[in-house]
Design a protein around this motif. Structure first.
Motif, PDB file in Angstrom:
ATOM      1  N   TYR A  12       0.844  -1.182   0.000  1.00 19.60           N
ATOM      2  CA  TYR A  12       0.000   0.000   0.000  1.00 19.60           C
ATOM      3  C   TYR A  12       0.884   1.238   0.000  1.00 19.60           C
ATOM      4  CZ  TYR A  12      -3.605   3.245   1.642  1.00 19.60           C
ATOM      5  OH  TYR A  12      -4.470   4.286   1.751  1.00 19.60           O
ATOM      6  N   ILE A  13       0.525   2.219  -0.804  1.00 18.62           N
ATOM      7  CA  ILE A  13       1.241   3.491  -0.802  1.00 18.62           C
ATOM      8  C   ILE A  13       0.239   4.618  -0.980  1.00 18.62           C
ATOM      9  CG2 ILE A  13       1.786   3.373  -3.265  1.00 18.62           C
ATOM     10  CD1 ILE A  13       4.468   4.804  -2.503  1.00 18.62           C
ATOM     11  N   GLU A  14       0.360   5.633  -0.134  1.00 25.00           N
ATOM     12  CA  GLU A  14      -0.500   6.808  -0.205  1.00 25.00           C
ATOM     13  C   GLU A  14       0.247   7.944  -0.889  1.00 25.00           C
ATOM     14  OE1 GLU A  14      -1.885   8.067   3.609  1.00 25.00           O
ATOM     15  OE2 GLU A  14      -3.027   6.236   3.954  1.00 25.00           O
ATOM     16  N   PRO A  15      -0.464   8.845  -1.521  1.00 29.76           N
ATOM     17  CA  PRO A  15       0.179  10.016  -2.115  1.00 29.76           C
ATOM     18  C   PRO A  15       0.961  10.854  -1.093  1.00 29.76           C
ATOM     19  CG  PRO A  15      -2.074   9.822  -2.910  1.00 29.76           C
ATOM     20  CD  PRO A  15      -1.900   8.794  -1.828  1.00 29.76           C
ATOM     21  N   SER A  16       0.582  10.763   0.182  1.00 29.49           N
ATOM     22  CA  SER A  16       1.272  11.512   1.239  1.00 29.49           C
ATOM     23  C   SER A  16       2.677  10.985   1.509  1.00 29.49           C
ATOM     24  CB  SER A  16       0.464  11.451   2.534  1.00 29.49           C
ATOM     25  OG  SER A  16       0.452  10.121   3.038  1.00 29.49           O
ATOM     26  N   GLY A  17       2.974   9.772   1.038  1.00 27.78           N
ATOM     27  CA  GLY A  17       4.278   9.171   1.275  1.00 27.78           C
ATOM     28  C   GLY A  17       4.267   8.022   2.266  1.00 27.78           C
ATOM     29  N   VAL A  47       6.175  -3.715   7.304  1.00 28.18           N
ATOM     30  CA  VAL A  47       6.969  -2.542   7.660  1.00 28.18           C
ATOM     31  C   VAL A  47       6.276  -1.285   7.146  1.00 28.18           C
ATOM     32  CG1 VAL A  47       9.205  -1.400   7.351  1.00 28.18           C
ATOM     33  CG2 VAL A  47       9.102  -3.885   7.670  1.00 28.18           C
ATOM     34  N   ASN A  48       6.144  -0.304   8.037  1.00 19.89           N
ATOM     35  CA  ASN A  48       5.531   0.978   7.706  1.00 19.89           C
ATOM     36  C   ASN A  48       6.625   2.021   7.516  1.00 19.89           C
ATOM     37  OD1 ASN A  48       2.920  -0.143   8.231  1.00 19.89           O
ATOM     38  ND2 ASN A  48       3.346   0.110  10.407  1.00 19.89           N
ATOM     39  N   THR A  49       6.556   2.750   6.401  1.00 20.55           N
ATOM     40  CA  THR A  49       7.555   3.768   6.097  1.00 20.55           C
ATOM     41  C   THR A  49       6.864   5.079   5.711  1.00 20.55           C
ATOM     42  OG1 THR A  49       7.701   3.188   3.752  1.00 20.55           O
ATOM     43  CG2 THR A  49       9.198   2.039   5.269  1.00 20.55           C
ATOM     44  N   PHE A  50       7.642   6.136   5.734  1.00 23.76           N
ATOM     45  CA  PHE A  50       7.154   7.449   5.320  1.00 23.76           C
ATOM     46  C   PHE A  50       8.251   8.143   4.528  1.00 23.76           C
ATOM     47  CE2 PHE A  50       6.518  12.058   6.404  1.00 23.76           C
ATOM     48  CZ  PHE A  50       5.437  12.251   5.556  1.00 23.76           C
TER      49      PHE A  50
END
Length: 151
Positions: free
Chosen positions: A110-115, A135-138
């Motif tokens: 999953y990837i959001e436009p927010s990063g 793993v959650n990344t930003f």
């Protein structure tokens, strides 16, 4: 798929480059590797290896290498990303043994436009599953500004 040296893909520099390279990648997955040796960062002589809790960092750098390769493929610059955490980081042994080659596999879930992104990650040695996590990344548009605003 292009071939890149790991130093081209991540912002880390020695001695904090923990993974050895990017083997392959596509639009949603990547395969990296790390060779465990006595000169590996975090190597512990008393266990003749690297503690398995370092695996989360191997996963994070594999995600960074994947993002870096995609950026370079699109003629963009490498951006700083942040490891936010993981859900259910499970290890199936206490350490990664010296003289072993570990394969790190990541899949973008999953990837959001927010990063914000979520990745399914595994570490294997041959057919043996050694560690796994979500793993959650930003990755903000402007990491310097983000750090400044949140310091």
């Amino acid at each position: 798929m292009h071939s890149y040296d790991i130093e081209q893909l991540i912002v880390h520099r020695d001695p904090m480059i923990l993974i050895s390279g990017l083997a392959d990648y596509d639009q949603t997955t990547a395969h990296c590797w790390v060779n465990i040796s006595e000169t590996s960062p975090f190597y512990q002589k008393d266990i003749a290896g690297v503690p398995s809790y370092i695996g989360i960092e191997y996963m994070a750098q594999a995600i960074a290498a994947y993002a870096g390769a995609k950026a370079l493929d699109n003629n963009s610059t490498i951006q700083v990303g942040f490891l936010l955490g993981s859900r259910k980081y499970l290890t199936h042994q206490a350490s990664f043994s010296c003289d072993s080659k570990l394969d790190i596999f990541i899949e973008e879930l999953y990837i959001e436009p927010s990063g914000l992104s979520v990745f399914n990650c595994t570490i294997k040695h041959g057919d043996n599953l050694l560690a796994e996590a979500k793993v959650n990344t930003f990755q903000p548009e402007d990491a310097s500004q983000f750090i400044k605003e949140n310091s």
